[in-house]
Write a protein that holds these residues in place. Structure first.
Motif, PDB file in Angstrom:
ATOM      1  N   VAL A 161      38.312   3.811 -34.056  1.00  0.00           N
ATOM      2  CA  VAL A 161      39.674   5.015 -33.298  1.00  0.00           C
ATOM      3  C   VAL A 161      38.902   4.878 -32.181  1.00  0.00           C
ATOM      4  O   VAL A 161      39.853   5.490 -31.405  1.00  0.00           O
ATOM      5  CB  VAL A 161      38.467   6.367 -33.773  1.00  0.00           C
ATOM      6  CG1 VAL A 161      37.475   7.134 -33.124  1.00  0.00           C
ATOM      7  CG2 VAL A 161      39.835   7.807 -33.509  1.00  0.00           C
ATOM      8  N   LEU A 162      38.507   3.794 -31.039  1.00  0.00           N
ATOM      9  CA  LEU A 162      38.225   4.127 -29.969  1.00  0.00           C
ATOM     10  C   LEU A 162      39.494   3.489 -29.018  1.00  0.00           C
ATOM     11  O   LEU A 162      39.784   3.526 -28.191  1.00  0.00           O
ATOM     12  CB  LEU A 162      37.130   3.445 -29.539  1.00  0.00           C
ATOM     13  CG  LEU A 162      35.429   4.563 -30.635  1.00  0.00           C
ATOM     14  CD1 LEU A 162      34.499   3.288 -29.603  1.00  0.00           C
ATOM     15  CD2 LEU A 162      35.418   5.548 -28.992  1.00  0.00           C
ATOM     16  N   ASP A 163      39.938   2.138 -30.145  1.00  0.00           N
ATOM     17  CA  ASP A 163      41.180   1.332 -29.774  1.00  0.00           C
ATOM     18  C   ASP A 163      42.614   2.798 -29.546  1.00  0.00           C
ATOM     19  O   ASP A 163      43.464   1.647 -28.442  1.00  0.00           O
ATOM     20  CB  ASP A 163      41.854   0.877 -30.743  1.00  0.00           C
ATOM     21  CG  ASP A 163      40.285  -0.564 -31.022  1.00  0.00           C
ATOM     22  OD1 ASP A 163      40.566  -0.943 -30.511  1.00  0.00           O
ATOM     23  OD2 ASP A 163      40.583  -1.220 -32.102  1.00  0.00           O
ATOM     24  N   TRP A 164      42.105   3.795 -29.096  1.00  0.00           N
ATOM     25  CA  TRP A 164      43.070   4.839 -29.198  1.00  0.00           C
ATOM     26  C   TRP A 164      43.088   5.781 -27.878  1.00  0.00           C
ATOM     27  O   TRP A 164      44.021   6.577 -27.939  1.00  0.00           O
ATOM     28  CB  TRP A 164      43.326   5.841 -30.595  1.00  0.00           C
ATOM     29  CG  TRP A 164      44.162   4.582 -31.637  1.00  0.00           C
ATOM     30  CD1 TRP A 164      43.581   4.116 -32.107  1.00  0.00           C
ATOM     31  CD2 TRP A 164      45.841   4.291 -31.746  1.00  0.00           C
ATOM     32  NE1 TRP A 164      44.526   2.997 -33.106  1.00  0.00           N
ATOM     33  CE2 TRP A 164      45.814   3.567 -32.786  1.00  0.00           C
ATOM     34  CE3 TRP A 164      46.772   4.563 -30.759  1.00  0.00           C
ATOM     35  CZ2 TRP A 164      47.047   3.325 -33.052  1.00  0.00           C
ATOM     36  CZ3 TRP A 164      47.706   3.937 -31.489  1.00  0.00           C
ATOM     37  CH2 TRP A 164      48.076   3.409 -32.591  1.00  0.00           C
ATOM     38  N   TYR A 165      41.641   5.142 -27.850  1.00  0.00           N
ATOM     39  CA  TYR A 165      41.363   6.524 -26.032  1.00  0.00           C
ATOM     40  C   TYR A 165      40.621   5.335 -25.106  1.00  0.00           C
ATOM     41  O   TYR A 165      40.115   4.919 -25.319  1.00  0.00           O
ATOM     42  CB  TYR A 165      40.307   7.496 -27.058  1.00  0.00           C
ATOM     43  CG  TYR A 165      40.639   8.037 -27.950  1.00  0.00           C
ATOM     44  CD1 TYR A 165      40.437   9.654 -27.005  1.00  0.00           C
ATOM     45  CD2 TYR A 165      40.748   8.716 -29.018  1.00  0.00           C
ATOM     46  CE1 TYR A 165      40.782  11.015 -27.459  1.00  0.00           C
ATOM     47  CE2 TYR A 165      41.286   9.330 -30.072  1.00  0.00           C
ATOM     48  CZ  TYR A 165      41.186  10.784 -29.565  1.00  0.00           C
ATOM     49  OH  TYR A 165      41.768  11.955 -29.930  1.00  0.00           O
TER      50      TYR A 165
ATOM     51  N   ALA B  56      53.313   2.128 -27.971  1.00  0.00           N
ATOM     52  CA  ALA B  56      53.413   0.754 -27.060  1.00  0.00           C
ATOM     53  C   ALA B  56      51.776  -0.021 -25.617  1.00  0.00           C
ATOM     54  O   ALA B  56      52.375  -1.268 -25.803  1.00  0.00           O
ATOM     55  CB  ALA B  56      54.985   0.978 -26.294  1.00  0.00           C
ATOM     56  N   THR B  57      51.579   0.899 -25.237  1.00  0.00           N
ATOM     57  CA  THR B  57      50.545  -0.039 -24.509  1.00  0.00           C
ATOM     58  C   THR B  57      48.577  -0.259 -25.206  1.00  0.00           C
ATOM     59  O   THR B  57      48.276  -0.443 -24.716  1.00  0.00           O
ATOM     60  CB  THR B  57      49.908   1.196 -23.816  1.00  0.00           C
ATOM     61  OG1 THR B  57      49.356   3.133 -24.468  1.00  0.00           O
ATOM     62  CG2 THR B  57      50.971   1.534 -22.828  1.00  0.00           C
ATOM     63  N   ARG B  58      48.805   0.138 -26.720  1.00  0.00           N
ATOM     64  CA  ARG B  58      47.914  -0.365 -27.692  1.00  0.00           C
ATOM     65  C   ARG B  58      47.911  -2.228 -27.725  1.00  0.00           C
ATOM     66  O   ARG B  58      49.327  -2.295 -27.640  1.00  0.00           O
ATOM     67  CB  ARG B  58      47.700  -0.271 -29.051  1.00  0.00           C
ATOM     68  CG  ARG B  58      47.839   1.218 -29.302  1.00  0.00           C
ATOM     69  CD  ARG B  58      46.792   2.413 -28.258  1.00  0.00           C
ATOM     70  NE  ARG B  58      47.059   3.020 -26.626  1.00  0.00           N
ATOM     71  CZ  ARG B  58      46.369   2.702 -25.866  1.00  0.00           C
ATOM     72  NH1 ARG B  58      45.026   3.070 -26.455  1.00  0.00           N
ATOM     73  NH2 ARG B  58      46.593   3.165 -24.834  1.00  0.00           N
ATOM     74  N   ARG B  59      47.188  -2.146 -27.768  1.00  0.00           N
ATOM     75  CA  ARG B  59      46.660  -4.036 -28.048  1.00  0.00           C
ATOM     76  C   ARG B  59      47.855  -4.171 -28.916  1.00  0.00           C
ATOM     77  O   ARG B  59      47.949  -3.566 -29.782  1.00  0.00           O
ATOM     78  CB  ARG B  59      45.859  -5.122 -28.105  1.00  0.00           C
ATOM     79  CG  ARG B  59      45.047  -4.546 -26.905  1.00  0.00           C
ATOM     80  CD  ARG B  59      43.626  -4.673 -26.808  1.00  0.00           C
ATOM     81  NE  ARG B  59      42.346  -4.070 -27.577  1.00  0.00           N
ATOM     82  CZ  ARG B  59      41.975  -4.679 -29.249  1.00  0.00           C
ATOM     83  NH1 ARG B  59      42.868  -5.924 -29.805  1.00  0.00           N
ATOM     84  NH2 ARG B  59      42.248  -4.143 -30.064  1.00  0.00           N
ATOM     85  N   ASP B  60      48.584  -5.633 -29.430  1.00  0.00           N
ATOM     86  CA  ASP B  60      49.343  -5.879 -30.154  1.00  0.00           C
ATOM     87  C   ASP B  60      48.664  -5.790 -31.822  1.00  0.00           C
ATOM     88  O   ASP B  60      49.315  -5.613 -32.820  1.00  0.00           O
ATOM     89  CB  ASP B  60      49.844  -8.193 -30.139  1.00  0.00           C
ATOM     90  CG  ASP B  60      51.068  -7.075 -28.354  1.00  0.00           C
ATOM     91  OD1 ASP B  60      51.620  -6.885 -28.667  1.00  0.00           O
ATOM     92  OD2 ASP B  60      51.770  -8.626 -27.850  1.00  0.00           O
ATOM     93  N   ALA B  61      47.493  -6.761 -31.617  1.00  0.00           N
ATOM     94  CA  ALA B  61      46.443  -6.476 -32.502  1.00  0.00           C
ATOM     95  C   ALA B  61      46.211  -5.156 -33.175  1.00  0.00           C
ATOM     96  O   ALA B  61      46.340  -5.064 -34.428  1.00  0.00           O
ATOM     97  CB  ALA B  61      45.412  -6.783 -32.400  1.00  0.00           C
ATOM     98  N   VAL B  62      46.113  -4.007 -32.044  1.00  0.00           N
ATOM     99  CA  VAL B  62      45.858  -3.181 -33.212  1.00  0.00           C
ATOM    100  C   VAL B  62      47.355  -1.513 -33.631  1.00  0.00           C
ATOM    101  O   VAL B  62      46.791  -1.585 -33.951  1.00  0.00           O
ATOM    102  CB  VAL B  62      45.111  -2.237 -31.467  1.00  0.00           C
ATOM    103  CG1 VAL B  62      45.445  -0.295 -31.454  1.00  0.00           C
ATOM    104  CG2 VAL B  62      43.637  -2.313 -31.739  1.00  0.00           C
ATOM    105  N   GLN B  63      48.480  -2.412 -33.101  1.00  0.00           N
ATOM    106  CA  GLN B  63      49.487  -1.725 -33.428  1.00  0.00           C
ATOM    107  C   GLN B  63      49.435  -2.296 -34.602  1.00  0.00           C
ATOM    108  O   GLN B  63      50.613  -1.884 -35.452  1.00  0.00           O
ATOM    109  CB  GLN B  63      50.879  -2.090 -31.915  1.00  0.00           C
ATOM    110  CG  GLN B  63      50.750  -1.475 -31.015  1.00  0.00           C
ATOM    111  CD  GLN B  63      51.798  -1.680 -30.021  1.00  0.00           C
ATOM    112  OE1 GLN B  63      53.198  -1.883 -30.656  1.00  0.00           O
ATOM    113  NE2 GLN B  63      51.194  -2.030 -28.769  1.00  0.00           N
ATOM    114  N   ALA B  64      49.678  -3.866 -35.230  1.00  0.00           N
ATOM    115  CA  ALA B  64      50.139  -4.425 -35.897  1.00  0.00           C
ATOM    116  C   ALA B  64      48.843  -4.087 -36.967  1.00  0.00           C
ATOM    117  O   ALA B  64      49.120  -3.596 -38.367  1.00  0.00           O
ATOM    118  CB  ALA B  64      49.881  -6.285 -35.828  1.00  0.00           C
ATOM    119  N   GLN B  65      47.445  -3.567 -36.411  1.00  0.00           N
ATOM    120  CA  GLN B  65      46.780  -3.346 -37.861  1.00  0.00           C
ATOM    121  C   GLN B  65      47.343  -2.199 -37.831  1.00  0.00           C
ATOM    122  O   GLN B  65      46.954  -1.687 -39.512  1.00  0.00           O
ATOM    123  CB  GLN B  65      45.406  -3.607 -37.269  1.00  0.00           C
ATOM    124  CG  GLN B  65      44.416  -2.889 -37.992  1.00  0.00           C
ATOM    125  CD  GLN B  65      42.906  -3.496 -37.455  1.00  0.00           C
ATOM    126  OE1 GLN B  65      43.278  -2.552 -36.546  1.00  0.00           O
ATOM    127  NE2 GLN B  65      41.632  -4.138 -37.506  1.00  0.00           N
TER     128      GLN B  65
END
Length: 374
Positions: free
Chosen positions: A337-341, A181-190
């Motif tokens: 994967v850096l979007d998740w760290y 939930a704390t990821r950017r909307d674009a990251v979640q959608a991707q």
């Protein structure tokens, strides 16, 4: 810089220079690992033993510094290797952590008071200065004794501290749902699109986890076979491109697996492996050490799918953190994967030059520091 003489004199340093002495130290070393306050996977006896057996080259010299207290109890270990290098037409003897060969932020093993151990080790290095010209300490964490005390190493020495690697990490606070939930909307959608695409294009895809000492060997061979496509494409450094590194992991991973500290993850489909991940555990932290993928399926970013799935499972474990060391992703990939760290651990590299050696005048006149930055 140094601790009071009364405290320092209570410790002594023994230099381990050959494999027989290394074997003799095993019991005390492994006992120290169980009690150490300052600890790391790449200063353990098992790592050093296997690294020396499989990764050492002709001309390398084992240089393990063992620290004992007045009761002859092992209280610290700094596993170094002395490497001859050619600079300016002369051979320079360089001391480095052996943990740099196939590790990450090796540091020091110490029962307690790491500063005290470092201080005594430096005194011994000064006493042995006729045998080395450069002390090259890499991936030092902020605030450690060498960075505090060896910026000005004393008469007859010069030093330089430079930024080193940036290690991504993730604290495993909360739960996976909160993390997503704390990821950017674009990251979640991707992320949702990537999962859907995998199911559509590879309907039989599944995760295979090998973590037993027997299963992990077979899984490693499947990982190495998957890597061969990257080797043939010349896509960066891989384990399989160096037979010595492959042999090292064949020997070391089963040892770690016996105590639950290693796993090989594979994303497999009906047509074979799509991605692989080698995971190591150090205390409460999982290290995502190596990842690879099938380049023919790079468009579905299988290594990202596998690594993020491993992170999700780690959130459900008793671990407290996950860190990335060498995770391979397709060049130009739209997702990372850096979007998740969220965290970044900054380290520094410290080079100390012995100016009383033959190297001294050259270091002063030509700025030898730049030659050791690579």
């Amino acid at each position: 810089m140094n601790l009071p003489e009364s405290r320092a004199s209570a410790l002594s340093v023994t230099l381990v220079r050959d494999e027989s002495a290394l074997l003799a130290l095993r019991s005390a070393w492994e006992s120290l690992e169980d009690q150490a306050v300052e600890y790391g996977l790449y200063v353990t006896w098992g790592y050093v033993h296997h690294a020396w057996q499989h990764l050492a080259e002709p001309g390398h010299a084992l240089w393990v510094m063992a620290v004992h207290d007045a009761a002859e109890r092992l209280v610290g270990v700094l596993p170094l290797v002395r490497v001859p290098e050619r600079h300016y037409g002369m051979t320079v003897q360089v001391l480095r952590h052996i943990g740099i060969w196939e590790g990450d932020r090796p540091g020091l093993l110490a029962l307690e008071d790491a500063d005290r151990v470092w201080s005594v080790l430096w005194q011994e290095l000064v006493a042995l200065r006729s045998e080395w010209q450069v002390l090259d300490l890499r991936e030092l964490v902020s605030g450690c004794w060498p960075l505090r005390e060896l910026q000005r190493p004393g008469r007859g020495f010069s030093s330089e501290s430079l930024p080193d690697i940036e290690a991504p990490y993730q604290r495993l606070d909360g739960d996976w749902e909160l993390h997503v939930a704390t990821r950017r909307d674009a990251v979640q959608a991707q992320w949702a699109r990537m999962q859907q695409r995998l199911q559509l294009e590879q309907p039989g895809a599944c995760m295979v986890v090998a973590q037993g000492p027997d299963d992990i060997v077979e899984a490693l061979e499947r990982y190495l076979a998957l890597e061969q496509a990257l080797v043939q494409a010349g896509s960066g450094v891989t384990i399989g491109s160096d037979p010595r590194r492959a042999a090292f992991y064949r020997a070391w991973l089963p040892v770690l697996a016996r105590r639950g500290d290693a796993a090989v993850w594979l994303l497999a489909s009906d047509g074979g492996e799509l991605a692989g991940l080698i995971r190591l555990r150090c205390g409460d932290t999982w290290i995502e050490r190596h990842a690879c993928y099938d380049p023919t399926h790079a468009d579905i970013t299988p290594s990202l799918l596998l690594t993020v799935e491993a992170l999700q499972q780690t959130f459900a474990s008793t671990a407290e953190a996950s860190t990335l060391v060498s995770v391979r992703e397709p060049e130009g990939a739209s997702a990372s994967v850096l979007d998740w760290y969220d965290g970044r651990s900054l380290t520094r590299r410290l080079s100390v030059w012995n100016l009383q050696s033959r190297l001294g005048p050259i270091a002063l006149l030509k700025g030898l520091g730049s030659k050791f930055r690579g």
